[in-house]
Design a protein around this motif. Structure first.
Motif, short mmCIF file in Angstrom:
data_model
loop_
_atom_site.label_atom_id
_atom_site.label_comp_id
_atom_site.label_asym_id
_atom_site.label_seq_id
_atom_site.Cartn_x
_atom_site.Cartn_y
_atom_site.Cartn_z
N LYS A 1 0.83 -1.20 0.00
CA LYS A 1 0.00 0.00 0.00
C LYS A 1 0.86 1.26 0.00
O LYS A 1 0.58 2.21 -0.74
N SER A 2 1.92 1.27 0.79
CA SER A 2 2.82 2.43 0.81
C SER A 2 3.43 2.68 -0.56
O SER A 2 3.55 3.83 -1.01
N LYS A 3 3.80 1.61 -1.23
CA LYS A 3 4.39 1.75 -2.57
C LYS A 3 3.36 2.29 -3.56
O LYS A 3 3.69 3.10 -4.43
N GLU A 4 2.13 1.87 -3.43
CA GLU A 4 1.07 2.39 -4.31
C GLU A 4 0.77 3.85 -4.00
O GLU A 4 0.45 4.62 -4.91
N PHE A 5 0.89 4.26 -2.73
CA PHE A 5 0.75 5.68 -2.41
C PHE A 5 1.81 6.50 -3.13
O PHE A 5 1.53 7.56 -3.69
N ILE A 6 3.04 6.01 -3.13
CA ILE A 6 4.13 6.69 -3.83
C ILE A 6 3.81 6.75 -5.32
O ILE A 6 3.98 7.81 -5.96
N ALA A 7 3.36 5.64 -5.88
CA ALA A 7 3.04 5.60 -7.31
C ALA A 7 1.92 6.58 -7.65
O ALA A 7 1.98 7.26 -8.70
N LEU A 8 0.92 6.70 -6.79
CA LEU A 8 -0.15 7.66 -7.06
C LEU A 8 0.39 9.09 -7.02
O LEU A 8 0.07 9.90 -7.90
N GLY A 9 1.20 9.40 -6.02
CA GLY A 9 1.78 10.74 -5.95
C GLY A 9 2.60 11.07 -7.18
O GLY A 9 2.52 12.18 -7.73
N MET A 10 3.36 10.10 -7.64
CA MET A 10 4.17 10.32 -8.85
C MET A 10 3.27 10.45 -10.07
O MET A 10 3.55 11.25 -10.98
N SER A 11 2.19 9.70 -10.12
CA SER A 11 1.25 9.79 -11.25
C SER A 11 0.68 11.20 -11.36
O SER A 11 0.52 11.73 -12.46
N VAL A 12 0.38 11.79 -10.20
CA VAL A 12 -0.17 13.15 -10.19
C VAL A 12 0.89 14.14 -10.65
O VAL A 12 0.64 14.97 -11.53
N THR A 13 2.09 14.07 -10.09
CA THR A 13 3.12 15.06 -10.45
C THR A 13 3.59 14.90 -11.89
O THR A 13 3.98 15.87 -12.52
N LEU A 14 3.52 13.67 -12.41
CA LEU A 14 3.91 13.44 -13.81
C LEU A 14 2.74 13.64 -14.77
O LEU A 14 2.91 13.53 -15.99
N ARG A 15 1.55 13.87 -14.21
CA ARG A 15 0.34 14.14 -15.00
C ARG A 15 -0.04 12.98 -15.92
O ARG A 15 -0.33 13.15 -17.10
N CYS A 16 -0.01 11.78 -15.34
CA CYS A 16 -0.35 10.56 -16.10
C CYS A 16 -1.72 10.06 -15.66
O CYS A 16 -1.85 9.35 -14.67
#
Length: 112
Positions: A44-59
């Motif tokens: 879950k922590s890793k998916e939180f990181i992935a979501l944050g990166m998805s937002v900042t990368l605008r994907c």
């Protein structure tokens, strides 16, 4: 387009890509599995990181996939909101716009 439709369209596009370059996509999938199953942080922590990166990368397709993974992992709206706040802090105005999309996605996919 509704988030459920975007999720289905993303999956369809990925299936198409998988059919075209199966060796490469299989290798990428193996990397994802190794990263998510290994290490110190929980899934879950890793998916939180992935979501944050998805937002900042605008994907947007990434937002749908990682939001769905977080819902399946039991993430709460408050947890997702904390991640989105951090993404906004790191990504500025454009991240704020995609954070709004991610929260909208979470709200819609949570009901399904």
């Amino acid at each position: 387009m509704a988030w459920q439709e975007k999720l289905a369209a993303t999956r369809k596009s990925l299936r198409n890509l998988n059919g075209s370059i199966p060796d490469a996509t299989r290798a990428f999938g193996a990397l994802g599995k190794a990263v998510k199953e290994g290490g110190t942080l929980d899934y879950k922590s890793k998916e939180f990181i992935a979501l944050g990166m998805s937002v900042t990368l605008r994907c947007e397709p990434c937002i749908t996939l990682h939001t769905e993974a977080l819902i399946n992992a039991g993430a709460t709206r408050n947890e997702v909101s904390d991640v989105l706040a951090m993404a906004i802090q790191m990504g500025g105005g454009p991240a704020m716009m995609y954070a709004a999309k991610a929260l909208e996605c979470f709200d819609e996919l949570s009901v399904a």
